[in-house]
Design a protein around this motif. Sequence first.
Motif, PDB file in Angstrom:
ATOM      1  N   MET A   1       0.851  -1.172   0.000  1.00  0.00           N
ATOM      2  CA  MET A   1       0.000   0.000   0.000  1.00  0.00           C
ATOM      3  C   MET A   1       0.899   1.239   0.000  1.00  0.00           C
ATOM      4  N   ASN A   2       0.700   2.111  -0.966  1.00  0.00           N
ATOM      5  CA  ASN A   2       1.498   3.316  -1.085  1.00  0.00           C
ATOM      6  C   ASN A   2       0.598   4.525  -0.803  1.00  0.00           C
ATOM      7  N   VAL A   3       0.523   4.926   0.459  1.00  0.00           N
ATOM      8  CA  VAL A   3      -0.342   6.008   0.882  1.00  0.00           C
ATOM      9  C   VAL A   3       0.461   7.299   0.935  1.00  0.00           C
ATOM     10  N   THR A   4      -0.136   8.380   0.458  1.00  0.00           N
ATOM     11  CA  THR A   4       0.562   9.662   0.428  1.00  0.00           C
ATOM     12  C   THR A   4      -0.019  10.620   1.465  1.00  0.00           C
ATOM     13  N   THR A   5       0.781  11.621   1.824  1.00  0.00           N
ATOM     14  CA  THR A   5       0.275  12.656   2.731  1.00  0.00           C
ATOM     15  C   THR A   5      -0.856  13.433   2.068  1.00  0.00           C
ATOM     16  N   GLU A   6      -0.830  13.536   0.754  1.00  0.00           N
ATOM     17  CA  GLU A   6      -1.929  14.199   0.046  1.00  0.00           C
ATOM     18  C   GLU A   6      -3.231  13.429   0.256  1.00  0.00           C
ATOM     19  N   GLN A   7      -3.154  12.109   0.125  1.00  0.00           N
ATOM     20  CA  GLN A   7      -4.339  11.261   0.284  1.00  0.00           C
ATOM     21  C   GLN A   7      -4.916  11.350   1.697  1.00  0.00           C
ATOM     22  N   LEU A   8      -4.039  11.499   2.683  1.00  0.00           N
ATOM     23  CA  LEU A   8      -4.486  11.543   4.072  1.00  0.00           C
ATOM     24  C   LEU A   8      -4.833  12.941   4.554  1.00  0.00           C
ATOM     25  N   PHE A   9      -4.116  13.955   4.055  1.00  0.00           N
ATOM     26  CA  PHE A   9      -4.264  15.288   4.627  1.00  0.00           C
ATOM     27  C   PHE A   9      -4.506  16.395   3.601  1.00  0.00           C
ATOM     28  N   THR A  10      -3.499  16.740   2.806  1.00  0.00           N
ATOM     29  CA  THR A  10      -3.567  17.991   2.048  1.00  0.00           C
ATOM     30  C   THR A  10      -4.580  17.992   0.911  1.00  0.00           C
ATOM     31  N   GLU A  11      -4.862  16.846   0.321  1.00  0.00           N
ATOM     32  CA  GLU A  11      -5.870  16.784  -0.741  1.00  0.00           C
ATOM     33  C   GLU A  11      -7.181  16.173  -0.251  1.00  0.00           C
ATOM     34  N   ALA A  12      -7.173  15.577   0.931  1.00  0.00           N
ATOM     35  CA  ALA A  12      -8.394  14.970   1.484  1.00  0.00           C
ATOM     36  C   ALA A  12      -9.369  16.069   1.882  1.00  0.00           C
ATOM     37  N   ARG A  13     -10.633  15.791   1.689  1.00  0.00           N
ATOM     38  CA  ARG A  13     -11.655  16.786   1.978  1.00  0.00           C
ATOM     39  C   ARG A  13     -12.789  16.145   2.767  1.00  0.00           C
ATOM     40  N   THR A  14     -13.546  16.979   3.456  1.00  0.00           N
ATOM     41  CA  THR A  14     -14.776  16.511   4.088  1.00  0.00           C
ATOM     42  C   THR A  14     -15.838  16.475   3.005  1.00  0.00           C
ATOM     43  N   HIS A  15     -16.374  15.308   2.758  1.00  0.00           N
ATOM     44  CA  HIS A  15     -17.331  15.133   1.663  1.00  0.00           C
ATOM     45  C   HIS A  15     -18.766  15.257   2.166  1.00  0.00           C
ATOM     46  N   ASN A  16     -19.570  15.953   1.346  1.00  0.00           N
ATOM     47  CA  ASN A  16     -20.988  16.159   1.637  1.00  0.00           C
ATOM     48  C   ASN A  16     -21.885  15.334   0.740  1.00  0.00           C
ATOM     49  N   GLY A  17     -21.287  14.699  -0.261  1.00  0.00           N
ATOM     50  CA  GLY A  17     -22.049  13.871  -1.180  1.00  0.00           C
ATOM     51  C   GLY A  17     -21.183  12.728  -1.667  1.00  0.00           C
ATOM     52  N   PHE A  18     -21.815  11.604  -1.949  1.00  0.00           N
ATOM     53  CA  PHE A  18     -21.094  10.403  -2.340  1.00  0.00           C
ATOM     54  C   PHE A  18     -21.756   9.769  -3.547  1.00  0.00           C
ATOM     55  N   PHE A  19     -20.951   9.104  -4.355  1.00  0.00           N
ATOM     56  CA  PHE A  19     -21.504   8.280  -5.416  1.00  0.00           C
ATOM     57  C   PHE A  19     -22.179   7.068  -4.763  1.00  0.00           C
ATOM     58  N   PRO A  20     -23.170   6.465  -5.418  1.00  0.00           N
ATOM     59  CA  PRO A  20     -23.932   5.385  -4.771  1.00  0.00           C
ATOM     60  C   PRO A  20     -23.198   4.043  -4.686  1.00  0.00           C
ATOM     61  N   GLU A  21     -21.959   3.986  -5.106  1.00  0.00           N
ATOM     62  CA  GLU A  21     -21.185   2.739  -5.076  1.00  0.00           C
ATOM     63  C   GLU A  21     -21.098   2.182  -3.654  1.00  0.00           C
ATOM     64  N   PRO A  22     -21.536   0.939  -3.436  1.00  0.00           N
ATOM     65  CA  PRO A  22     -21.497   0.376  -2.077  1.00  0.00           C
ATOM     66  C   PRO A  22     -20.062   0.150  -1.591  1.00  0.00           C
ATOM     67  N   VAL A  23     -19.912   0.122  -0.293  1.00  0.00           N
ATOM     68  CA  VAL A  23     -18.626  -0.175   0.334  1.00  0.00           C
ATOM     69  C   VAL A  23     -18.727  -1.601   0.875  1.00  0.00           C
ATOM     70  N   PRO A  24     -17.890  -2.506   0.372  1.00  0.00           N
ATOM     71  CA  PRO A  24     -17.995  -3.902   0.819  1.00  0.00           C
ATOM     72  C   PRO A  24     -17.666  -4.074   2.298  1.00  0.00           C
ATOM     73  N   GLU A  25     -18.277  -5.073   2.914  1.00  0.00           N
ATOM     74  CA  GLU A  25     -17.988  -5.384   4.309  1.00  0.00           C
ATOM     75  C   GLU A  25     -16.500  -5.663   4.506  1.00  0.00           C
ATOM     76  N   SER A  26     -15.864  -6.277   3.533  1.00  0.00           N
ATOM     77  CA  SER A  26     -14.430  -6.571   3.650  1.00  0.00           C
ATOM     78  C   SER A  26     -13.618  -5.286   3.800  1.00  0.00           C
ATOM     79  N   THR A  27     -14.038  -4.206   3.154  1.00  0.00           N
ATOM     80  CA  THR A  27     -13.342  -2.920   3.288  1.00  0.00           C
ATOM     81  C   THR A  27     -13.573  -2.329   4.666  1.00  0.00           C
TER      82      THR A  27
END
Length: 191
Positions: A1-27
């Motif tokens: 897994m190659n996680v970036t500081t952008e993914q966690l902090f600087t580019e991450a945002r508080t989302h108010n809307g989501f696409f309807p794609e389900p999130v699997p229980e495994s995730t």
Amino acid sequence: MNVTTEQLFTEARTHNGFFPEPVPESTLRAIYELMKWGPTSANCSPARFIFVNTPEGKAKLGPCMSEGNRAKTLAAPVTVIIGMDMAFYDKLPQLFPHTDARPWFAGKPAVIEATAFRNSSLQGAYFMMAARSLGLDCGPMSGFDGELMDATFWAGTTVKTNFVCNLGKGDPSKIFGRSPRLSFEEACSFA
């Protein structure tokens, strides 16, 4: 897994809307398996999680949310209720076997409340970082009726709701512009 500081902090945002794609229980399980390693005081780990991802669960959740948060919560693929177990200290013999830490908390409501709130908040933040590291977006919020939430989802337990967080693949067309942050000089000092 190659996680970036952008993914966690600087580019991450508080989302108010989501696409309807389900999130699997495994995730959802993978998020928990990552976040559980984040530190808490005396390894007390008071956070408890309810994943609301069914129509029946959403029907129960809707009335608990404030009017401004209801529609976006009901539309999110998953809403996580992050609770705090007010009897977390009963698990200390298992979680902190180095010493008898239960008496540090038992019968001390102010210490229990502060410790449960502080550490479940930390664990909620770890949860969001884990979710972001796995490619999901988060929409954490207050804005709910705590008594109704507790009666609806935690009845008969020692758990109270801390906050809720919507999860899924965020819709970038529904985020607000980036809000400013305090500078180092405004927020920090040395002693």
